[in-house]
Design an enzyme around this catalytic site. Structure first.
Site, PDB file in Angstrom:
ATOM      1  N   ASP A  74      73.692 101.405   4.014  1.00  0.00           N
ATOM      2  CA  ASP A  74      74.130 102.139   2.829  1.00  0.00           C
ATOM      3  C   ASP A  74      73.571 101.537   1.554  1.00  0.00           C
ATOM      4  O   ASP A  74      73.291 100.329   1.474  1.00  0.00           O
ATOM      5  CB  ASP A  74      75.662 102.097   2.715  1.00  0.00           C
ATOM      6  CG  ASP A  74      76.358 103.087   3.619  1.00  0.00           C
ATOM      7  OD1 ASP A  74      75.695 103.664   4.489  1.00  0.00           O
ATOM      8  OD2 ASP A  74      77.583 103.266   3.457  1.00  0.00           O
ATOM      9  N   HIS A 125      73.902 108.934   0.285  1.00  0.00           N
ATOM     10  CA  HIS A 125      75.141 108.206  -0.016  1.00  0.00           C
ATOM     11  C   HIS A 125      75.626 108.578  -1.414  1.00  0.00           C
ATOM     12  O   HIS A 125      76.330 107.800  -2.054  1.00  0.00           O
ATOM     13  CB  HIS A 125      74.885 106.699   0.098  1.00  0.00           C
ATOM     14  CG  HIS A 125      76.124 105.859   0.156  1.00  0.00           C
ATOM     15  ND1 HIS A 125      77.245 106.208   0.874  1.00  0.00           N
ATOM     16  CD2 HIS A 125      76.417 104.664  -0.431  1.00  0.00           C
ATOM     17  CE1 HIS A 125      78.165 105.264   0.747  1.00  0.00           C
ATOM     18  NE2 HIS A 125      77.697 104.328  -0.057  1.00  0.00           N
ATOM     19  N   HIS A 129      77.328 106.894  -6.435  1.00  0.00           N
ATOM     20  CA  HIS A 129      78.443 106.219  -5.751  1.00  0.00           C
ATOM     21  C   HIS A 129      79.804 106.554  -6.365  1.00  0.00           C
ATOM     22  O   HIS A 129      80.725 105.739  -6.350  1.00  0.00           O
ATOM     23  CB  HIS A 129      78.234 104.702  -5.729  1.00  0.00           C
ATOM     24  CG  HIS A 129      78.877 104.029  -4.544  1.00  0.00           C
ATOM     25  ND1 HIS A 129      80.124 103.447  -4.600  1.00  0.00           N
ATOM     26  CD2 HIS A 129      78.439 103.871  -3.272  1.00  0.00           C
ATOM     27  CE1 HIS A 129      80.429 102.932  -3.415  1.00  0.00           C
ATOM     28  NE2 HIS A 129      79.423 103.190  -2.589  1.00  0.00           N
ATOM     29  N   HIS A 219      74.670  96.894   4.519  1.00  0.00           N
ATOM     30  CA  HIS A 219      74.114  97.203   3.197  1.00  0.00           C
ATOM     31  C   HIS A 219      72.918  96.280   2.965  1.00  0.00           C
ATOM     32  O   HIS A 219      73.105  95.061   2.884  1.00  0.00           O
ATOM     33  CB  HIS A 219      75.139  96.958   2.092  1.00  0.00           C
ATOM     34  CG  HIS A 219      76.411  97.732   2.230  1.00  0.00           C
ATOM     35  ND1 HIS A 219      77.400  97.361   3.118  1.00  0.00           N
ATOM     36  CD2 HIS A 219      76.855  98.849   1.584  1.00  0.00           C
ATOM     37  CE1 HIS A 219      78.407  98.225   3.010  1.00  0.00           C
ATOM     38  NE2 HIS A 219      78.104  99.126   2.095  1.00  0.00           N
TER      39      HIS A 219
END
Length: 263
Positions: A74, A125, A129, A219
């Site tokens: 991500d 994603h 965010h 990540h």
């Protein structure tokens, strides 16, 4: 920071009260691992429900038979992504990348192209965010559409998967995702690599949680993560796992827009 006003919901009376209650219940137990009570579809269910004679998209393995696991990353691309791609190429492992738009896709377009060219699944994603359950419908659409458009311009293929930030989702997010042709993908394994730079600890956390049909969340933006990847791959291969992308994990089923997938 000032607190955002809650998003207005459509509807009145009993229907509205029921919708608010369902949404609140769905996210009550959230702990950065996806809304615990959201209805989800397991990869094995997606495979079993595939229409008879559906075209196979197995890639590296048929997960109806093989012990498959999906490695996902991500919040990239980042300055660490080139090294990660080198590792994945060397190990012959495909991954699924859930990319951010602002300061990521727009900063590292060549890495997005490379991900797609080297056989990885490129997904969204969101743009910035934002927590989708806390913003308006208009802003949800913007958060989902902007990275889709950017990825399509760079790779020639519009994403079909997205991962909601922090795994926070609800019925409204499902509806808008369906409208935009997106399925949501959560996870079953998290190293919580945002809490540590200790690569050995990240590796241990992943190995302790991994099981067949697992979806691993990492990540590549954090300094301890990419150095942990070779050890994670080698250890899981020794346990008999085959690495696949999320679409390959579901094959011969396909991710359906508006549905949420999690082992």
């Amino acid at each position: 920071m000032p607190q955002r006003a809650p998003r207005k919901t459509r509807g009145t009376g009993r229907g509205l009260r029921r919708r608010v209650l369902v949404s609140a219940t769905a996210c009550l137990m959230l702990a950065l691992s996806g809304c615990a009570r959201v209805d989800t579809t397991a990869p094995s269910t997606a495979r079993a429900e595939a229409a008879h004679g559906a075209p196979a998209r197995f890639g590296t393995a048929d997960c109806r038979e093989a012990k498959c696991i999906a490695l996902t990353f991500d919040a990239g691309p980042s300055e660490n992504s080139a090294r990660l791609l080198d590792i994945l190429k060397e190990k012959k492992v495909p991954a699924t990348f859930f990319l951010l738009g602002k300061r990521h896709i727009e900063k590292y377009p060549e890495l997005v192209k490379r991900m797609a060219a080297e056989g990885h699944e490129v997904a969204s994603h969101t743009w910035d965010h934002k927590i989708l359950t806390r913003i308006s419908d208009r802003r949800i659409r913007e958060e989902l559409k902007r990275p889709n458009d950017a990825i399509e311009r760079l790779t020639g293929r519009k994403p079909t998967l997205m991962r909601p930030p922090q795994g926070r989702t609800d019925t409204n997010v499902h509806e808008i995702s369906k409208e935009l042709g997106l399925a949501e993908v959560l996870w079953s394994v998290t190293a919580k690599d945002y809490t540590t730079d200790d690569s050995a600890l990240i590796t241990k956390r992943v190995l302790d949680q991994s099981s067949r049909d697992g979806i691993i969340l990492l990540h590549d933006i954090y300094p301890g993560t990419v150095p942990a990847v070779p050890g994670i791959i080698d250890a899981l291969k020794e346990r008999g796992y085959v690495f696949v992308t999320v679409p390959q994990l579901l094959a011969p089923g396909r991710a359906e827009p508006g549905k949420v997938y999690r082992p």
